[in-house]
Design an enzyme around this catalytic site. Structure first.
Site, PDB file in Angstrom:
ATOM      1  CD  GLN A  82      38.071  45.827  49.730  1.00  0.00           C
ATOM      2  OE1 GLN A  82      38.763  46.833  49.591  1.00  0.00           O
ATOM      3  NE2 GLN A  82      36.860  45.701  49.228  1.00  0.00           N
ATOM      4  CB  CYS A  83      45.090  42.644  53.356  1.00  0.00           C
ATOM      5  SG  CYS A  83      44.750  40.887  53.675  1.00  0.00           S
ATOM      6  N   GLY A  84      44.606  41.366  50.476  1.00  0.00           N
ATOM      7  CA  GLY A  84      45.174  40.720  49.310  1.00  0.00           C
ATOM      8  C   GLY A  84      44.829  41.429  48.023  1.00  0.00           C
ATOM      9  CB  ALA A  87      48.744  43.103  48.356  1.00  0.00           C
TER      10      ALA A  87
END
Length: 298
Positions: A82-84, A87
């Site tokens: 879920q990095c995006g 962010a």
């Protein structure tokens, strides 16, 4: 006459198994999640940056004037790919989005719109659309890389206190690397450190940092220096650490430009991932997302 049977001799009960120490972490937890447990981010626009700069002070050129612009964003550790989305949530806090905006809403909207299946975002265009819908901001998808004509818009955006969402290849220490997109990751940039030639600053608009006298901080209404820039470093956060990182803009631009393909191991892991037409290269390479407050032209 009764015959008494001898008592049955049963083996003694087994000794209890020795107690095992509790596991350090759940088998489902990633190392970065375990490291983050029990820690807290360092809050403030300049507090953590000072620590980073103090550790690396000898690496900065002494013939340049160094100016730091940054607006603090809170930290959030990602759960899965879920990095995006993480962010974007961090950036939303800087944009002063509605207080009720949660990760759950961001994830739900991303899935509903078909931008993601597992939490991944392989399209800067989708990221921009998701940001506008969930954050109520205006998102600009910048193409053509982070060098050349795009350098000044990126620097001005960060110097004016607005966040940028940047895809890049993440090395094991979270820094930018070049793996053709196999370690594609998202970060939110909230600040910029500029090394300028002497005489290129309006000194009355800046003040020395109280801890690092060689570092200048902007006053209330500073101009954005665009001339005489010799070096630039981006101050960014990403979903696998509570800490800020300081990356050379040139190195980050190189990583951003070479995103070409999804990791073959990920592509073959049996999970469904949403890729844009043309794949990772068309979706991410040489692209960033600039976020503006309140959806208004600035």
């Amino acid at each position: 006459m009764t015959t008494e049977h001898p008592a049955l001799l049963l083996p003694p009960p087994p000794l209890p198994a020795p107690a095992l120490p509790p596991p350090l972490c759940s088998s489902k937890k990633k190392l970065y999640q375990t490291i983050a447990e029990g820690k807290a981010p360092i809050e403030g626009d300049h507090e953590e940056a000072r620590q980073l700069l103090t550790k690396r002070e000898s690496s900065f050129r002494k013939d340049l004037r160094w100016v730091l612009f940054n607006k603090y964003v809170p930290s959030l550790i990602q759960d899965g790919p879920q990095c995006g989305l993480v962010a974007l949530w961090m950036a939303s806090q800087l944009l002063k989005s509605p207080a009720e905006l949660s990760m759950e809403r961001i994830v739900n909207v991303a899935v509903k719109r078909g931008y993601t299946a597992q939490g991944e975002i392989f399209s800067a265009r989708d990221m921009a659309a998701l940001a506008e819908e969930t954050c109520g901001c205006r998102a600009v998808q910048l193409t053509g890389g982070m060098n050349g004509a795009n350098i000044h818009p990126i620097i001005k955006h960060l110097a004016s206190g607005k966040p940028i969402l940047i895809p890049y290849d993440e090395d094991f220490n979270h820094e930018p690397c070049q793996r053709r997109g196999h370690r594609a990751h998202w970060a939110v940039a909230s600040g910029i450190l500029l090394g300028l030639q002497e005489g290129c600053l309006k000194k009355e608009e800046f003040q020395p940092d109280p801890v690092l006298p060689w570092l200048l901080l902007p006053g209330n209404s500073p101009s954005y220096p665009m001339e005489g820039i010799q070096e630039a470093f981006v101050l960014a956060k990403q979903g696998k650490s509570l800490r800020y990182q300081l990356w050379a803009l040139e190195k980050l631009a190189e990583s951003n430009a070479q995103l070409r393909e999804i990791d073959p191991q990920r592509a073959a892991d049996g999970s469904v991932y949403i890729l844009p037409p043309g794949g990772v290269e068309i979706g991410l390479a040489g692209q960033v997302v600039l976020l503006h407050r309140d959806g208004l032209k600035e």
